[in-house]
Design a protein around this motif. Structure first.
Motif, PDB file in Angstrom:
ATOM      1  N   UNK A 189       8.381   5.108  -9.701  1.00  0.00           N
ATOM      2  CA  UNK A 189       7.097   5.626  -9.220  1.00  0.00           C
ATOM      3  C   UNK A 189       7.321   6.780  -8.248  1.00  0.00           C
ATOM      4  N   UNK A 190       8.288   6.646  -7.356  1.00  0.00           N
ATOM      5  CA  UNK A 190       8.481   7.691  -6.357  1.00  0.00           C
ATOM      6  C   UNK A 190       9.304   8.860  -6.883  1.00  0.00           C
ATOM      7  N   UNK A 191      10.093   8.649  -7.921  1.00  0.00           N
ATOM      8  CA  UNK A 191      10.682   9.799  -8.611  1.00  0.00           C
ATOM      9  C   UNK A 191       9.573  10.645  -9.225  1.00  0.00           C
ATOM     10  N   UNK A 192       8.607   9.989  -9.845  1.00  0.00           N
ATOM     11  CA  UNK A 192       7.478  10.733 -10.429  1.00  0.00           C
ATOM     12  C   UNK A 192       6.747  11.521  -9.353  1.00  0.00           C
ATOM     13  N   UNK A 193       6.520  10.882  -8.195  1.00  0.00           N
ATOM     14  CA  UNK A 193       5.799  11.564  -7.114  1.00  0.00           C
ATOM     15  C   UNK A 193       6.604  12.746  -6.586  1.00  0.00           C
ATOM     16  N   UNK A 194       7.884  12.551  -6.354  1.00  0.00           N
ATOM     17  CA  UNK A 194       8.718  13.636  -5.821  1.00  0.00           C
ATOM     18  C   UNK A 194       8.796  14.790  -6.809  1.00  0.00           C
ATOM     19  N   UNK A 195       8.930  14.475  -8.099  1.00  0.00           N
ATOM     20  CA  UNK A 195       8.913  15.539  -9.104  1.00  0.00           C
ATOM     21  C   UNK A 195       7.604  16.319  -9.052  1.00  0.00           C
ATOM     22  N   UNK A 196       6.496  15.592  -8.893  1.00  0.00           N
ATOM     23  CA  UNK A 196       5.194  16.259  -8.830  1.00  0.00           C
ATOM     24  C   UNK A 196       5.077  17.125  -7.575  1.00  0.00           C
ATOM     25  N   UNK A 197       5.565  16.621  -6.445  1.00  0.00           N
ATOM     26  CA  UNK A 197       5.550  17.420  -5.214  1.00  0.00           C
ATOM     27  C   UNK A 197       6.407  18.666  -5.385  1.00  0.00           C
ATOM     28  N   UNK A 198       7.557  18.502  -6.016  1.00  0.00           N
ATOM     29  CA  UNK A 198       8.476  19.629  -6.187  1.00  0.00           C
ATOM     30  C   UNK A 198       7.849  20.752  -6.998  1.00  0.00           C
ATOM     31  N   UNK A 199       7.019  20.410  -7.961  1.00  0.00           N
ATOM     32  CA  UNK A 199       6.408  21.433  -8.819  1.00  0.00           C
ATOM     33  C   UNK A 199       5.059  21.923  -8.295  1.00  0.00           C
ATOM     34  N   UNK A 200       4.601  21.364  -7.176  1.00  0.00           N
ATOM     35  CA  UNK A 200       3.320  21.751  -6.597  1.00  0.00           C
ATOM     36  C   UNK A 200       3.524  22.836  -5.540  1.00  0.00           C
ATOM     37  N   UNK A 201       2.766  23.920  -5.602  1.00  0.00           N
ATOM     38  CA  UNK A 201       2.855  24.919  -4.536  1.00  0.00           C
ATOM     39  C   UNK A 201       2.644  24.272  -3.171  1.00  0.00           C
ATOM     40  N   UNK A 202       3.406  24.702  -2.209  1.00  0.00           N
ATOM     41  CA  UNK A 202       3.388  24.065  -0.888  1.00  0.00           C
ATOM     42  C   UNK A 202       1.984  23.982  -0.306  1.00  0.00           C
ATOM     43  N   UNK A 203       1.207  25.003  -0.483  1.00  0.00           N
ATOM     44  CA  UNK A 203      -0.138  25.030   0.100  1.00  0.00           C
ATOM     45  C   UNK A 203      -1.061  23.987  -0.493  1.00  0.00           C
ATOM     46  N   UNK A 204      -0.705  23.448  -1.673  1.00  0.00           N
ATOM     47  CA  UNK A 204      -1.579  22.493  -2.358  1.00  0.00           C
ATOM     48  C   UNK A 204      -1.111  21.051  -2.241  1.00  0.00           C
ATOM     49  N   UNK A 205      -0.018  20.810  -1.513  1.00  0.00           N
ATOM     50  CA  UNK A 205       0.510  19.442  -1.419  1.00  0.00           C
ATOM     51  C   UNK A 205      -0.473  18.539  -0.701  1.00  0.00           C
ATOM     52  N   UNK A 206      -1.033  19.018   0.386  1.00  0.00           N
ATOM     53  CA  UNK A 206      -1.986  18.207   1.124  1.00  0.00           C
ATOM     54  C   UNK A 206      -2.724  19.049   2.126  1.00  0.00           C
ATOM     55  N   UNK A 207      -3.749  18.461   2.708  1.00  0.00           N
ATOM     56  CA  UNK A 207      -4.517  19.149   3.745  1.00  0.00           C
ATOM     57  C   UNK A 207      -4.523  18.284   4.997  1.00  0.00           C
ATOM     58  N   UNK A 210       0.839  -1.192   0.000  1.00  0.00           N
ATOM     59  CA  UNK A 210       0.000   0.000   0.000  1.00  0.00           C
ATOM     60  C   UNK A 210       0.874   1.242   0.000  1.00  0.00           C
ATOM     61  N   UNK A 211       0.383   2.274  -0.643  1.00  0.00           N
ATOM     62  CA  UNK A 211       0.915   3.620  -0.454  1.00  0.00           C
ATOM     63  C   UNK A 211      -0.140   4.350   0.373  1.00  0.00           C
ATOM     64  N   UNK A 212       0.146   4.483   1.670  1.00  0.00           N
ATOM     65  CA  UNK A 212      -0.790   5.177   2.557  1.00  0.00           C
ATOM     66  C   UNK A 212      -0.451   6.657   2.487  1.00  0.00           C
ATOM     67  N   UNK A 213      -1.412   7.471   2.093  1.00  0.00           N
ATOM     68  CA  UNK A 213      -1.087   8.875   1.796  1.00  0.00           C
ATOM     69  C   UNK A 213      -2.225   9.810   2.192  1.00  0.00           C
ATOM     70  N   UNK A 214      -1.841  11.059   2.433  1.00  0.00           N
ATOM     71  CA  UNK A 214      -2.836  12.107   2.696  1.00  0.00           C
ATOM     72  C   UNK A 214      -2.515  13.343   1.863  1.00  0.00           C
ATOM     73  N   UNK A 215      -2.201  13.085   0.583  1.00  0.00           N
ATOM     74  CA  UNK A 215      -1.863  14.154  -0.346  1.00  0.00           C
ATOM     75  C   UNK A 215      -3.135  14.770  -0.941  1.00  0.00           C
ATOM     76  N   UNK A 216      -2.945  15.904  -1.618  1.00  0.00           N
ATOM     77  CA  UNK A 216      -4.041  16.549  -2.313  1.00  0.00           C
ATOM     78  C   UNK A 216      -4.443  15.770  -3.555  1.00  0.00           C
ATOM     79  N   UNK A 217      -5.585  16.110  -4.171  1.00  0.00           N
ATOM     80  CA  UNK A 217      -6.126  15.326  -5.287  1.00  0.00           C
ATOM     81  C   UNK A 217      -5.218  15.265  -6.504  1.00  0.00           C
ATOM     82  N   UNK A 218      -4.497  16.326  -6.811  1.00  0.00           N
ATOM     83  CA  UNK A 218      -3.606  16.302  -7.976  1.00  0.00           C
ATOM     84  C   UNK A 218      -2.478  15.304  -7.785  1.00  0.00           C
ATOM     85  N   UNK A 219      -1.925  15.275  -6.582  1.00  0.00           N
ATOM     86  CA  UNK A 219      -0.838  14.339  -6.308  1.00  0.00           C
ATOM     87  C   UNK A 219      -1.347  12.900  -6.204  1.00  0.00           C
TER      88      UNK A 219
END
Length: 521
Positions: free
Chosen positions: A490-508, A406-415
């Motif tokens: 898979x996690x390179x893709x995720x980290x790249x996506x996090x890096x390009x996401x404004x901090x406020x939108x990463x998760x709630x 499992x990837x247990x996550x609490x990221x925003x919808x885009x991520x």
């Protein structure tokens, strides 16, 4: 033969560390040694650049396994931290250093069990027979502890257990099916997860704490845990459960040995056990190894695992540590100006001795913000292993499939969508996305990222629960070798996506009330 193999592996670990520029020096305390890593020259070899190959990642796991049992407070544990530190430096990470906290080293130096005078094959239950927060030497005395056995099965005592040794069936309480309501996505084109193992629990959420606490409350002087849900092994080395202060001795026996003990009591005549346990619990220094790759801001993406283990720990967590090193190699090969955010890489010990380093790290970096780094996301990587099942005659069988993960996550919808697309694109089969939006705030994330997620950091934590994780059976052949590169991608893709996401939108994320009240237990 096993002892000789362990000596050879420990020697191999020393050679590997020497080749990485580490040194061993006397500590001046009882002959113990402190291992630290001298600065490592950055490697210019082609295999140390860019995306690491399967063999490169697997080689890191081989090196860690070669060090030996990497328990907190042991020389092998120190060597593991030094090895990771050396690798971080050789990959070109900056400000590579240790973060430390006081922890414990528990060890049983002698243990045995006899029932009605007959020897029973047993294994000491880790972190038992101690006084909490006090270094201690424990011993049942030269003649051991003798008492009547009270068998409570899977239940609670129905008669007095004061002065008795309680025998109970350990139950595994968290099967994959239990998380079904939290599944957001599952990639399993061949429907291979529709199998009986969905209702079989993993070995780290069990009935141990509640059962032993009740036995102690009722006056029991020792316990015998029957591994009724386990394969045919008693080499089950449990974590230190911080809320369970076990001050009586205990041993594990297999289901078959449990049945043999119960045959001795079938006539209704009470069985008597003689239990011997000697050992110590000593204060130890726990270590996290931390290194950085600067970005355009101090907003920081953290990539995490743990380097300690209870035995050789190929899957738990040689595979997770190697996955962190794979990410470090890839990103260290990228131009610094390609990163919007700083990257932090960290591996921890104290995973099995109380998570003290994890808690101190979260206090320093997240709660009290004593550093310039603003951790805005966490990626944790653990357990890239093959599926283990209990087969005929309770034998451990390893299939050709990866353990359901499992990837247990609490990221925003885009991520979330990014993760789903990446899992499909890299065909990382038998992988589920599970919502951590409820688990994180209540401090119930069952992974190495539990504390940082509870502190309010958006987290994506890769985890699997093969049945051999706490066992001597966690050896190199259990690593899902073919998945090492796909997991990395898979996690390179995720980290790249996090890096390009404004901090406020990463998760709630929601911060756990545990942190609001000042308690992290």
């Amino acid at each position: 033969m096993l002892k000789n193999a362990a000596i050879a592996l420990a020697a191999a670990g020393t050679l590997l560390l020497a080749s990485c520029g580490s040194s061993t020096a006397p500590s001046g305390g009882g002959g113990r040694s402190v291992v630290d890593a001298a600065p490592c020259a950055r490697s210019t070899a082609p295999e140390a650049q860019g995306m690491p190959s399967t063999e490169r990642i697997y080689g890191w796991i081989e090196d860690l396994v070669g060090i030996g049992y990497r328990r907190t407070g042991t020389l092998e544990g120190e060597k593991a931290a030094a090895y990771v530190k050396c690798q971080f430096e050789s990959l070109g990470l900056q400000d590579v250093h240790y973060e430390t906290a006081k922890s414990w080293n528990w060890s049983a130096t002698r243990s045995s069990l006899k029932v009605n005078g007959e020897a029973v094959d047993s294994f000491p239950v880790a972190h038992t027979y101690v006084t909490v927060d006090q270094p201690s030497v424990f011993s049942t005395g030269p003649n051991g502890l003798s008492a009547e056995i009270v068998d409570i099965g899977s239940g609670v005592p129905l008669r007095s257990v004061k002065g008795k040794i309680v025998m109970f069936d350990l139950k595994f309480l968290m099967p994959p099916a239990l998380l079904a309501l939290q599944i957001e996505f599952l990639w399993d084109p061949g429907l291979t997860t529709l199998e009986p193992t969905l209702v079989i629990g993993n070995p780290f959420v069990t009935s141990y704490a509640s059962t032993v606490e009740r036995a102690m409350e009722d006056g029991a002087v020792g316990f015998i845990g029957v591994l009724s849900d386990y394969f045919d092994s008693n080499k089950y080395y449990n974590e230190f459960y911080r809320r369970t202060q076990v001050t009586i001795p205990g041993v594990w026996v297999t289901r078959k040995e449990g049945a043999r003990i119960r045959e001795m009591t079938a006539s209704g005549v009470p069985a008597s056990a003689n239990m011997v346990m000697e050992g110590f619990r000593k204060e130890a220094i726990g270590r996290a190894v931390v290194g950085f790759l600067p970005g355009k801001s101090k907003d920081t993406i953290m990539v995490q695992s743990h380097h300690d283990s209870v035995f050789y720990g190929a899957v738990e967590d040689g595979s997770g540590t190697a996955a962190v090193l794979a990410q470090a190699q890839y990103y260290a090969s990228q131009p610094a100006d390609s990163r919007q955010k700083t990257m932090m890489f960290a591996t921890f010990d104290t995973h099995f001795s109380g998570y003290q380093v994890h808690r101190e790290f979260v206090r320093k970096y997240v709660i009290d913000k004593e550093t310039p780094y603003n951790i805005v996301a966490n990626v944790t990587l653990e357990h890239i292993g093959k599926q283990g099942i209990k087969g005929a005659d309770d034998k451990l069988e390893i299939t050709d499939k990866p353990e359901l993960r499992a990837i247990i996550e609490n990221m925003g919808p885009t991520l979330k969508l990014s993760m789903i697309n990446s899992v499909i694109r890299h065909d990382l089969r038998r992988t589920a996305l599970i919502s951590g939006h409820v688990l994180c705030p209540i401090g119930a994330l069952p992974t190495d990222a539990g504390f940082i997620c509870a502190a309010g950091v958006p987290t994506a934590s890769l985890i699997a629960g093969p049945n051999y994780l706490y066992d001597l059976a966690d050896t190199l052949d259990k690593v899902a070798k073919d998945d090492l590169v796909p997991v990395t991608k898979v996690f390179i893709d995720l980290i790249d996506a996090i890096d390009s996401t404004p901090t406020a939108l990463i998760g709630l994320p929601l911060k756990s009330p545990l942190y609001e009240s000042g308690s992290q237990d």
